[in-house]
Enzyme design. Structure first.
Site, PDB file in Angstrom:
ATOM      1  N   CYS A  18       0.799  -1.235   0.000  1.00  0.00           N
ATOM      2  CA  CYS A  18       0.000   0.000   0.000  1.00  0.00           C
ATOM      3  C   CYS A  18       0.832   1.287   0.000  1.00  0.00           C
ATOM      4  CB  CYS A  18      -0.965   0.013   1.181  1.00  0.00           C
ATOM      5  SG  CYS A  18      -1.581  -1.588   1.685  1.00  0.00           S
ATOM      6  N   ARG A  47       6.687 -11.581   5.284  1.00  0.00           N
ATOM      7  CA  ARG A  47       6.116 -11.537   6.630  1.00  0.00           C
ATOM      8  C   ARG A  47       6.750 -12.639   7.461  1.00  0.00           C
ATOM      9  NH1 ARG A  47      -0.189 -10.426   4.818  1.00  0.00           N
ATOM     10  NH2 ARG A  47       0.316  -8.555   3.639  1.00  0.00           N
ATOM     11  N   GLN A  65       1.691 -10.753  -4.099  1.00  0.00           N
ATOM     12  CA  GLN A  65       0.281 -10.373  -4.151  1.00  0.00           C
ATOM     13  C   GLN A  65      -0.025  -9.741  -5.502  1.00  0.00           C
ATOM     14  OE1 GLN A  65       0.250  -7.735  -0.727  1.00  0.00           O
ATOM     15  NE2 GLN A  65      -1.218  -9.070   0.280  1.00  0.00           N
ATOM     16  N   ASP A  67      -1.657  -7.267  -6.426  1.00  0.00           N
ATOM     17  CA  ASP A  67      -2.245  -6.163  -5.660  1.00  0.00           C
ATOM     18  C   ASP A  67      -2.614  -4.986  -6.557  1.00  0.00           C
ATOM     19  OD1 ASP A  67      -3.080  -5.095  -3.309  1.00  0.00           O
ATOM     20  OD2 ASP A  67      -1.113  -5.034  -2.359  1.00  0.00           O
ATOM     21  N   HIS A  69      -4.081  -0.758  -5.968  1.00  0.00           N
ATOM     22  CA  HIS A  69      -4.595   0.328  -5.142  1.00  0.00           C
ATOM     23  C   HIS A  69      -5.223   1.337  -6.063  1.00  0.00           C
ATOM     24  CE1 HIS A  69      -1.745  -1.621  -2.421  1.00  0.00           C
ATOM     25  NE2 HIS A  69      -2.711  -1.387  -1.550  1.00  0.00           N
ATOM     26  N   LYS A 148     -15.430  -4.143   3.759  1.00  0.00           N
ATOM     27  CA  LYS A 148     -14.771  -4.878   2.675  1.00  0.00           C
ATOM     28  C   LYS A 148     -15.624  -6.032   2.178  1.00  0.00           C
ATOM     29  CE  LYS A 148     -12.339  -7.925   5.861  1.00  0.00           C
ATOM     30  NZ  LYS A 148     -11.262  -8.869   6.026  1.00  0.00           N
ATOM     31  N   HIS A 194      -8.222  -1.119  -1.780  1.00  0.00           N
ATOM     32  CA  HIS A 194      -7.172  -2.147  -1.893  1.00  0.00           C
ATOM     33  C   HIS A 194      -7.871  -3.367  -2.492  1.00  0.00           C
ATOM     34  CE1 HIS A 194      -4.865  -0.205   1.571  1.00  0.00           C
ATOM     35  NE2 HIS A 194      -6.092   0.239   1.787  1.00  0.00           N
TER      36      HIS A 194
HETATM   37 ZN   LIG Z   1      -3.188  -2.251   0.261  1.00  0.00          ZN
END
Ligand SMILES: [Zn+2]
Length: 321
Positions: A18, A47, A65, A67, A69, A148, A194
């Site tokens: 993010c 992680r 990910q 991902d 945004h 979400k 996200h």
């Molecule tokens: Zn995010």
């Protein structure tokens, strides 16, 4: 997190993507005309999970990910959520994976007013119903910064896996002082979504490997066709077939080991190769191939062109076969 010190400064390897997207957004001023602004990436994150929590491909310490945004104005939330939901539906459908949608609502510990939360929750709910889908409510399970949608896949053993999410975030853009200029030339704070489709790519590979029990559909199988020459005499003809299929982009292997044909067939079956082709004298003389499908069995002798047509069909339609 994995942390370290370099030149007396604290560093950490990113556990999420993010902040990167936020910094990119903040590189230049934005107007309402730019929105929605969609930043996508295959973000590599680390992680430090407890070693006892690690589990095959499902829980690892370093993963990717898919991902994105998305920075947008409040009025754009619903149409954007429709877009993302359609994308997720399209991707899961390709794998033949059934899924359900969960709407997580305002938790006890939250920021923002109840009215804002209701508006946001309604936007998510309306987006789902507007495209003829249904959802279950997961009361109080939203993040503290916004509601979400979670997309939970069901595999062939009836297990549920949470993969895709669409998360509304009213908090982070304000904390990083993100702005855009609205139609009245006034500064506004954008909302951030996200979203992931696969979630963790590694985990998704684990899920579909279990789901298909290793027997991937032809379009996805690492080896799509395995040629099994009965004797050395069939090597040249096998090479020729492989060259023609290679040319069309198929993933083909030849088993040239000095093993009995029965053994080669058994091994190819264990490897769950979709199509195996036993190549013997009869095919060489007739100029044919005799493919055998993993579950459909013998398809009979045919020309190589006919076999190419079969492959083309199952791959182009991404058939679950
Ligand atoms: Zn995010």
């Amino acid at each position: 997190m994995y942390t370290t010190v370099i030149d007396e400064e604290d560093y950490a390897i990113k556990p999420m993507n993010c902040p990167g997207s936020i910094l990119v957004y903040d590189l230049e001023p934005h107007s309402y005309r730019d929105l929605p602004l969609r930043y996508g990436e295959l973000g590599h994150v680390h992680r430090h999970e407890l070693s006892g929590a690690l589990h095959g491909m499902f829980r690892v310490r370093c993963f990717t990910q898919d991902d994105a945004h998305i920075l947008l104005a409040k009025e754009q939330i619903q149409s954007e959520v429709v877009r993302i939901t359609k994308l997720i539906d399209e991707v899961y459908s390709v794998f033949g994976l059934p899924y359900k949608i969960l709407l997580s609502t305002m938790p006890e510990d939250h920021i923002g007013t109840r009215a804002d939360w209701e508006k946001a929750e309604n936007a998510l709910a309306d987006a789902i119903t507007s495209i003829g889908k249904t959802y279950e409510v997961n009361p109080g399970d939203g993040a503290f910064y916004g509601p979400k949608l979670d997309f939970e896949i069901e595999d062939c053993l009836g297990r549920h896996w949470q993969c895709g999410t669409i998360q509304l975030d009213y908090q982070l853009p304000g904390r990083f002082n993100l702005e855009y200029t609205d139609t009245n030339s006034e500064k506004q704070t954008p909302v951030m979504i996200h979203r992931v489709v696969f979630g963790s790519v590694e985990r998704f590979i684990g899920i579909i490997t279990e789901h298909f029990a290793g027997a991937f559909p032809t379009w996805l199988a690492p080896v799509q066709v395995k040629l099994l020459p009965v004797t050395d005499r069939a090597f040249e003809y096998s090479d020729k077939i492989k060259a023609e299929l290679d040319e069309l982009g198929y993933r083909v292997q030849i088993d040239k080991r000095n093993e009995k044909t029965g053994r080669k067939i058994r091994d190819a079956q264990m490897e769950k190769v979709p199509y195996m082709v036993v190549v013997g004298d009869r095919d060489i003389e007739a100029g044919t191939v005799s493919p055998r499908h993993r579950t459909d069995g013998d398809l009979g002798a045919m020309s190589l062109d006919q076999f190419k047509d079969i492959l083309k069909e199952v791959v182009a339609t991404k058939a679950i076969k």
